[in-house]
Design an enzyme around this catalytic site. Sequence first.
Site, PDB file in Angstrom:
ATOM      1  N   LYS A 174       7.092  -6.843  16.931  1.00 24.09           N
ATOM      2  CA  LYS A 174       7.714  -5.676  17.184  1.00 24.09           C
ATOM      3  C   LYS A 174       6.917  -4.535  16.394  1.00 24.09           C
ATOM      4  CE  LYS A 174      10.119  -2.588  16.236  1.00 24.09           C
ATOM      5  NZ  LYS A 174       9.667  -0.955  16.152  1.00 24.09           N
ATOM      6  N   CYS A 283       2.601   2.332   0.731  1.00 27.18           N
ATOM      7  CA  CYS A 283       3.619   1.426   0.064  1.00 27.18           C
ATOM      8  C   CYS A 283       3.060   1.449  -1.411  1.00 27.18           C
ATOM      9  CB  CYS A 283       4.179   0.261   0.364  1.00 27.18           C
ATOM     10  SG  CYS A 283       3.096  -1.046   0.771  1.00 27.18           S
ATOM     11  N   GLU A 389      11.256   7.002  -3.484  1.00 22.53           N
ATOM     12  CA  GLU A 389      10.172   7.107  -3.019  1.00 22.53           C
ATOM     13  C   GLU A 389       9.856   8.160  -1.796  1.00 22.53           C
ATOM     14  OE1 GLU A 389       9.378   3.832  -0.244  1.00 22.53           O
ATOM     15  OE2 GLU A 389       6.833   3.879  -1.051  1.00 22.53           O
TER      16      GLU A 389
HETATM   17  C1  UN1 Z   1       0.640  -0.573   2.075  1.00 22.71           C
HETATM   18  O1  UN1 Z   1       0.516   0.209   1.296  1.00 22.71           O
HETATM   19  O2  UN1 Z   1       1.390  -0.399   3.030  1.00 22.71           O
HETATM   20  O3  UN1 Z   1      -3.675  -2.285  -1.122  1.00 22.71           O
HETATM   21  C2  UN1 Z   1      -0.325  -1.711   2.272  1.00 22.71           C
HETATM   22  C3  UN1 Z   1      -3.613  -1.451  -0.174  1.00 22.71           C
HETATM   23  C4  UN1 Z   1      -4.059  -2.096   0.985  1.00 22.71           C
HETATM   24  C5  UN1 Z   1      -2.602  -2.393   1.726  1.00 22.71           C
HETATM   25  C6  UN1 Z   1      -1.602  -1.437   1.402  1.00 22.71           C
HETATM   26  N1  UN1 Z   1      -4.760  -3.358   1.054  1.00 22.71           N
HETATM   27  O4  UN1 Z   1      -3.801  -0.304  -0.363  1.00 22.71           O
END
Ligand code: UN1
Length: 507
Positions: A174, A283, A389
Amino acid sequence: MTETYQHYIDGEWVTGKGTDTFTSENPATGERLGEFRRGTPADVDSAVDAADAAYEEWRVLSRIDRAEFLWDVYHELRDRTGELGEIVTRECGKEISEGRADVVEAAHMVEWAAGDARHPKGDVVPSEIAAKDAYMRRKPRGVTGCITPWNFPIAIPYWHMAVALVEGNTVVFKPAEQTPWCAQIIAEMFDDAGIPPGVFNMVQGFGDAGNAIVESDDVATVLFTGSAEVGHSIATDLAGESGKRVACEMGGKNAIVVTDEADLDIAVHAAVMSSFKTTGQRCVSSERLIVHTDVYEEFRDRFVAAASSVAVGDPLDETTFMGPLIEAGHREKVTEYADIAREEGVNVLVDRTELDAEEIPEGHAEGHWAGPFVYEADPDEDLRCTSEEVFGPHVALLEYEGDIERAVEIQNDTAYGLAGAIVSEDYRQINYYRDHAELGLAYGNLPCIGAEVQLPFGGVKKSGNGYPSAREIIEAVTDRTAWTLNNSKDIQMAQGLSADITTEDDA
Ligand code: UN1
């Protein structure tokens, strides 16, 4: 574009049971990219049924045979990197080098998983009994639900699915509702590879479809990457259920520590990359910069100059550094957090939340634009802006005095624990940070973005309970069996336990 794209269930493109559709829009221009069927819980049930039915035949193939389908996908990702990178950029707004990097990261994960199919799996374990062979073997768990975010619309689905499939699980995917076109391409790749019907299924849609995956009795494992809010509700929903496993990867309030003797060229470069790449929507993006008082002023002035001038604009233009935010609702959230910061009394240094009209490229008036928002705050104050965040180009400068212990205390003063970095020339400070920062991903003299697939990826504390990267994801999508075989005609027991069956006559 007149076609309405469909779900992919049991090897067929299907309209599904719902009547609603939704539109994918380019966040930089508002251009309509395509119309997609909106999946319902009933569509998810059909997909889960197909995945469940396909499981028995898929799990008995050898790992190497299963990986053959992945190699086809790998070659397609490599051959089409430029074209797909542009689609990623058009659909999620990341600047074009990031669009291509997304596809390359997907190829890396598929390569890792398919290559791993030929590596030893499990362990041969010693036994106390010479005539006993003992092993740790891995078995697939069954139907795996993969719920993925929009910010890595090609890479993260393959993080979830490549290993799950090679290990013998079947999949219900999904994708995020913001990036259905990228998901459509992923489904086309599996279809082109001729993966057996039901092994890979995709239902397009929103949270109600995702919930149906989480709630289905026939889904053995849920892999989720996305917001902390949704991840925690999934984990809580499933907490009482035995048997189902959930690996969630969520957000962070990530920080970079700049020490008293740091190389400030590295520090400024790492901070700009970490805070503004993907317009702060990773993230792993940093929203806190913890800077020693001895270098604070110089760092601040240089970072402010960079944030004031960094190129925001058309993400298809190679000279752009930051594209738009993903959607209007998210832009509202980012704006709201700038307001919250102001209300909380921080000292605002750069505010490009509303871009000037001349900064917006021609033909892009409909884009969801926001540039850097940078401010100074007191690390001892309990503020929403420095603890929640934002998922945008929203950055707090936090000045500290004293030793590395103090910097790490500020770094750890958050509910999250995903990514972080230290910029320092002093190995003692670096080592202290390495050993005491509460993080799943920690970097020295680097940005805190840019993880590679062969390393663990995942957070501690509120950031997650899973490691959705290569080797670690095997733990999530398999069960271990301790398998023991007796090669003798006698039964001999470990721990010196008597195997004699005595009778009343022996007494
Ligand atoms: C994310 O931030 O959602 O380390 C993943 C990184 C990428 C993955 C990030 N390889 O920035």
